[in-house]
Design an enzyme around this catalytic site. Sequence first.
Site, PDB file in Angstrom:
ATOM      1  N   PHE A 147      42.532  37.998  45.746  1.00 31.96           N
ATOM      2  CA  PHE A 147      43.715  37.554  46.771  1.00 31.96           C
ATOM      3  C   PHE A 147      43.060  37.746  47.717  1.00 31.96           C
ATOM      4  CE2 PHE A 147      41.925  41.874  47.460  1.00 31.96           C
ATOM      5  CZ  PHE A 147      42.506  42.601  48.980  1.00 31.96           C
ATOM      6  N   LYS A 171      44.233  30.726  37.273  1.00 30.00           N
ATOM      7  CA  LYS A 171      45.506  31.705  36.931  1.00 30.00           C
ATOM      8  C   LYS A 171      45.364  32.530  38.248  1.00 30.00           C
ATOM      9  CE  LYS A 171      45.214  35.441  37.389  1.00 30.00           C
ATOM     10  NZ  LYS A 171      46.143  36.488  37.895  1.00 30.00           N
ATOM     11  N   CYS A 279      33.965  39.549  50.590  1.00 31.08           N
ATOM     12  CA  CYS A 279      32.797  39.908  49.588  1.00 31.08           C
ATOM     13  C   CYS A 279      32.049  39.960  50.472  1.00 31.08           C
ATOM     14  CB  CYS A 279      32.644  39.137  48.029  1.00 31.08           C
ATOM     15  SG  CYS A 279      32.250  37.412  48.462  1.00 31.08           S
TER      16      CYS A 279
HETATM   17  P1  NAD Z   1      40.598  41.798  40.702  1.00 30.60           P
HETATM   18  O1  NAD Z   1      39.661  42.008  40.079  1.00 30.60           O
HETATM   19  O2  NAD Z   1      41.220  42.846  40.713  1.00 30.60           O
HETATM   20  O3  NAD Z   1      41.245  40.454  40.921  1.00 30.60           O
HETATM   21  C1  NAD Z   1      40.704  39.188  40.792  1.00 30.60           C
HETATM   22  C2  NAD Z   1      41.432  38.330  39.290  1.00 30.60           C
HETATM   23  O4  NAD Z   1      41.258  38.813  38.177  1.00 30.60           O
HETATM   24  C3  NAD Z   1      42.990  38.492  40.066  1.00 30.60           C
HETATM   25  O5  NAD Z   1      43.794  36.851  39.402  1.00 30.60           O
HETATM   26  C4  NAD Z   1      44.052  39.179  38.791  1.00 30.60           C
HETATM   27  O6  NAD Z   1      45.513  39.055  38.677  1.00 30.60           O
HETATM   28  C5  NAD Z   1      42.755  39.366  37.639  1.00 30.60           C
HETATM   29  N1  NAD Z   1      42.813  40.928  37.476  1.00 30.60           N
HETATM   30  C6  NAD Z   1      42.258  41.605  37.749  1.00 30.60           C
HETATM   31  N2  NAD Z   1      42.976  43.217  36.508  1.00 30.60           N
HETATM   32  C7  NAD Z   1      42.623  42.369  35.616  1.00 30.60           C
HETATM   33  C8  NAD Z   1      41.534  42.662  34.156  1.00 30.60           C
HETATM   34  N3  NAD Z   1      42.114  44.403  33.851  1.00 30.60           N
HETATM   35  N4  NAD Z   1      41.522  42.235  32.912  1.00 30.60           N
HETATM   36  C9  NAD Z   1      41.895  40.936  33.638  1.00 30.60           C
HETATM   37  N5  NAD Z   1      42.164  40.261  34.813  1.00 30.60           N
HETATM   38  C10 NAD Z   1      42.420  40.955  35.621  1.00 30.60           C
HETATM   39  O7  NAD Z   1      39.845  41.688  42.376  1.00 30.60           O
HETATM   40  P2  NAD Z   1      40.789  41.927  44.203  1.00 30.60           P
HETATM   41  O8  NAD Z   1      41.099  43.044  44.631  1.00 30.60           O
HETATM   42  O9  NAD Z   1      41.579  40.101  43.629  1.00 30.60           O
HETATM   43  O10 NAD Z   1      39.627  41.098  44.533  1.00 30.60           O
HETATM   44  C11 NAD Z   1      38.559  41.499  45.653  1.00 30.60           C
HETATM   45  C12 NAD Z   1      37.746  41.676  44.864  1.00 30.60           C
HETATM   46  O11 NAD Z   1      37.004  40.303  44.457  1.00 30.60           O
HETATM   47  C13 NAD Z   1      36.181  42.355  45.639  1.00 30.60           C
HETATM   48  O12 NAD Z   1      36.057  43.154  44.682  1.00 30.60           O
HETATM   49  C14 NAD Z   1      35.682  41.463  46.422  1.00 30.60           C
HETATM   50  O13 NAD Z   1      34.319  41.447  46.331  1.00 30.60           O
HETATM   51  C15 NAD Z   1      35.341  40.697  44.750  1.00 30.60           C
HETATM   52  N6  NAD Z   1      35.309  39.395  45.602  1.00 30.60           N
HETATM   53  C16 NAD Z   1      33.882  38.961  45.285  1.00 30.60           C
HETATM   54  C17 NAD Z   1      33.515  37.157  46.226  1.00 30.60           C
HETATM   55  C18 NAD Z   1      32.623  36.825  45.675  1.00 30.60           C
HETATM   56  O14 NAD Z   1      31.900  35.862  45.999  1.00 30.60           O
HETATM   57  N7  NAD Z   1      31.241  37.630  44.773  1.00 30.60           N
HETATM   58  C19 NAD Z   1      34.228  36.870  46.591  1.00 30.60           C
HETATM   59  C20 NAD Z   1      35.971  37.277  47.410  1.00 30.60           C
HETATM   60  C21 NAD Z   1      36.594  38.182  46.395  1.00 30.60           C
END
Ligand code: NAD
Length: 498
Positions: A147, A171, A279
């Site tokens: 997000f 997605k 992140c």
């Molecule tokens: P999230 O892991 O909750 O969701 C990411 C994606 O995965 C979304 O599209 C979501 O629909 C999907 N998803 C969530 N739970 C799932 C599950 N159980 N099974 C399958 N798909 C699932 O992450 P978020 O809250 O959207 O984003 C924040 C996180 O992302 C933070 O931890 C941040 O550090 C990380 N992030 C990392 C980077 C990087 O480059 N390392 C960049 C941006 C964000």
Amino acid sequence: MEHITHLINGESVKSEHTLAVTNPSTGEVIRQVAEGRREDVERAIAAAQAAFPAWRDTPPAKRAQVMYRFKQLLEDNAERLVQLVSEEHGKTPEDALGELKRGIENVEYACGVPELLKGEYSHNVGPGIDAWSNFQPLGVVAGITPFNFPAMVPLWMYPMAIACGNTFVLKPSEKDPSAAHAVAALLKEAGLPDGVMNVVHGGREAVETLLDAKAIKAISFVGSTPVAEAIYSRGTANGKRVQALGGAKNHAVVLPDADLENAANTLMGAAFGSCGERCMAISVAVCVGDETADRLVETLLPKIAALKVGPGTDKGLDMGPLVTAEHRDKVLGYIEEGVRSGAKLVADGRELTVKGHENGYFVGGCLFDHVKRDMRIYQEEIFGPVLCVVRVGSLDDAMQLINDHKYGNGTCLFTRDGEAARRFTDAIEVGMVGVNVPLPVPVAYHSFGGWKRSLFGDLHAYGPDSVRFYTRRKAVSQRWPSVSEATRAEFSFPANQN
Ligand code: NAD
């Protein structure tokens, strides 16, 4: 109410199942987004499969022309895209424009794809034999995005994947899907053939269908570490190439010789920009010596008190709300836990209210001093406007602390000492390092990725690594013997050595 549809084979596809999208500045549901089920995802994959042969055979220069037009359209539509990001994510318009611009840089890099795919050639590697390596697309590839950068992170993935000749299924995050959707929709206007780019919205079921689909050859994931790890293991077990970027705990080390005013100013943006939902946000300031820590805290406190917090759609603010009520409660839980575990909360943003936006998910800037390495607020990613100060005795202690942490995304050193900076950049076990640069996010022609539990997979995102991730190498050895040339069976392994 507006319904955000899937985008499959160039068409908007509605779904009877939907999820609510909320404006975090007001707490109001403002849109519904399609919730992709197995059949929706399979339809998108089938469209991408059907589009692949013709797109693979389209010359790279023609694929690049689509990217040039796409870049122009992104710039022309920037105002609308920024508004969508701010409305659903809550970040300020200035910050949303920043992320869009960084996303556009990836499109610019993809415009150079004819050069990037040029391959390697060696003449006469053996008698009358020439050899070359070229880089061919994989087929249908997928991206799953978080997000916190709804416009930029998808742009880390599909411009290069598509420019390399693959077709794509995206997605996006279900929390703020509009910007990713609107950005991808511009590709049709840019002249991309239908089916090359598809967007399916939804949550876990959509993701799991992508992970299990035989036709998907590679998956790029960006999100939290537990999900990244699960995606990596399931995707690779299913024979896919996977890069899964996860969470972070980024430390900034402040040495006694640092320009404190400069360090504090840049730390403010790095810790509290986007409400800490980056992140690469700095969430720990490691101060070498008590005097450095005291001075830094003293310098930060009035700046934190002066933070301008308000609705993400307003201009001229420093910080908007957190993305959802659930996430705000999680951040508040960490703050309470920090207080209970004995850290000193010297700036407390918990009681902040924004007039006229009492139902928004706001938390003000928080500063913890005297944080210890065994506390949960130090160990875990909070992803909110919370900066922790840890006090250590030396640069070596600071480096040991960072190297012991499970995450290794970004870090920074504030100093005027070149020797210390060189030692730090050489030995720190973190993927992206800044010296007096607290958000060392690589530009589009380098690649982005952390170490340790911040990335699962071998290649980093975007830049040169993405060309390798989205293609496979083919090495060809070729010989055209003349008809008169005598050949004989050769039973020993061919080599050039005498
Ligand atoms: P999230 O892991 O909750 O969701 C990411 C994606 O995965 C979304 O599209 C979501 O629909 C999907 N998803 C969530 N739970 C799932 C599950 N159980 N099974 C399958 N798909 C699932 O992450 P978020 O809250 O959207 O984003 C924040 C996180 O992302 C933070 O931890 C941040 O550090 C990380 N992030 C990392 C980077 C990087 O480059 N390392 C960049 C941006 C964000």
